[in-house]
Design a protein around this motif. Structure first.
Motif: not given
Length: 302
Positions: A86, A94, A96, A284-285, A287-288
């Motif tokens: 992320w 994702v 980031s 993770q996406e 969170l980014a």
């Protein structure tokens, strides 16, 4: 006598004209003075526009923390996958934080990932020293899950030691990079992860291997004793987040996420299909997205 009167009249007329001229001059001067505070002194000086303490578009990023920032179990079982991190990942799905702020062509040159799977807060000062050496404009921090995920609730990192290590990490950064900004993510809600994953048979079997035993151990046990243990772990996570918020709040170049990661409701899609604990690519996406929103916000999270 006539000449004298004429002379007096001329003098009175001249005096009147002079007085009128002086009054007009004074009035004009008064108007100028009121509109220009520097009319009677030195030339006008412009006050410099203060530079905002928080830069909403940093151009280089270093990441420190644990397995979440390394993308553990997001691509391959029991393996790091930093490309989906992320914070600094290069995966286009994702997207980031680094990719959103810096852009894909330059991300390899201006982002660094010093996080390590299995790391806890005691490892943070060393990681921060590595990050500081790069003089990044922003350092991201996500740590604390492993401090709570001990073999037992009794072996969790104490709140005092957690504070000491986190304060030491920030001091380590400031020795080398005093102007680097710090974005601190809250520790995820481990109890919510237990609740989301316990219904998956594969997840429960993998948890038996020892993943976050303090919270996930005996996942099907809902006895009073087990619930008390999980509540204790949950309280410790909340205490860690309070430390992160308080310590970060003392540094004008540090921004805490306001508990956004802790509050995020990870669902099955956002959890690894191998361990039902670490974030998947989708997680993770998410969170980014949270990080980008908070880093670029005009005001820090409440």
């Amino acid at each position: 006598m006539r000449e004298t009167r004429r002379t007096r009249r001329s003098r009175r007329a001249a005096a009147a004209l002079t007085a009128a001229f002086l009054l007009m001059t004074g009035a004009l001067t008064g108007c100028d003075s009121s509109s220009d505070p520097n009319a009677h002194g030195s030339p006008a000086k412009r006050r410099p526009t203060p530079t905002p303490v928080w830069d909403r578009s940093p151009d280089s990023i270093a990441a420190v923390g644990d397995s979440i920032t390394r993308g553990f179990d997001a691509c391959v079982v029991l393996s790091d996958c930093p490309e989906v991190s992320w914070a600094t990942g290069t995966d286009t799905k994702v997207r980031s934080l680094a990719m959103r702020l810096i852009g894909e062509p330059a991300i390899a040159e201006r982002s660094w990932n010093y996080a390590r799977s299995g790391a806890d807060v005691a490892d943070l000062p060393e990681q921060m020293a590595q990050a500081a050496a790069k003089k990044p404009e922003l350092v991201t921090v996500m740590v604390g899950a492993n401090d709570a995920c001990a073999d037992s609730a009794e072996r969790m990192t104490t709140v005092e030691n957690f504070r000491r290590s986190f304060e030491g990490a920030l001091k380590q950064l400031r020795r080398t990079a005093p102007k680097t900004q710090v974005y601190v993510s809250s520790v995820p809600d481990l109890k919510r992860l237990w609740s989301a994953g316990r219904g998956n048979p594969l997840g429960r079997q993998i948890w038996k291997l020892g993943i976050c035993a303090s919270m996930l151990g005996d996942a099907d046990d809902v006895s009073t004793r087990a619930q008390t243990r999980r509540a204790r772990v949950q309280d410790r996570v909340v205490a860690y987040n309070e430390v992160l918020k308080a310590v970060c709040g003392k540094d004008p170049r540090c921004r805490y996420d306001g508990g956004a990661v802790f509050d995020f409701r990870f669902s099955g899609e956002q959890l690894s299909r191998w361990d039902w604990f670490h974030p998947s690519r989708d997680g993770q996406e998410r969170l980014a997205e949270i990080a980008y929103r908070n880093v670029t916000s005009a005001k820090p999270p409440a």
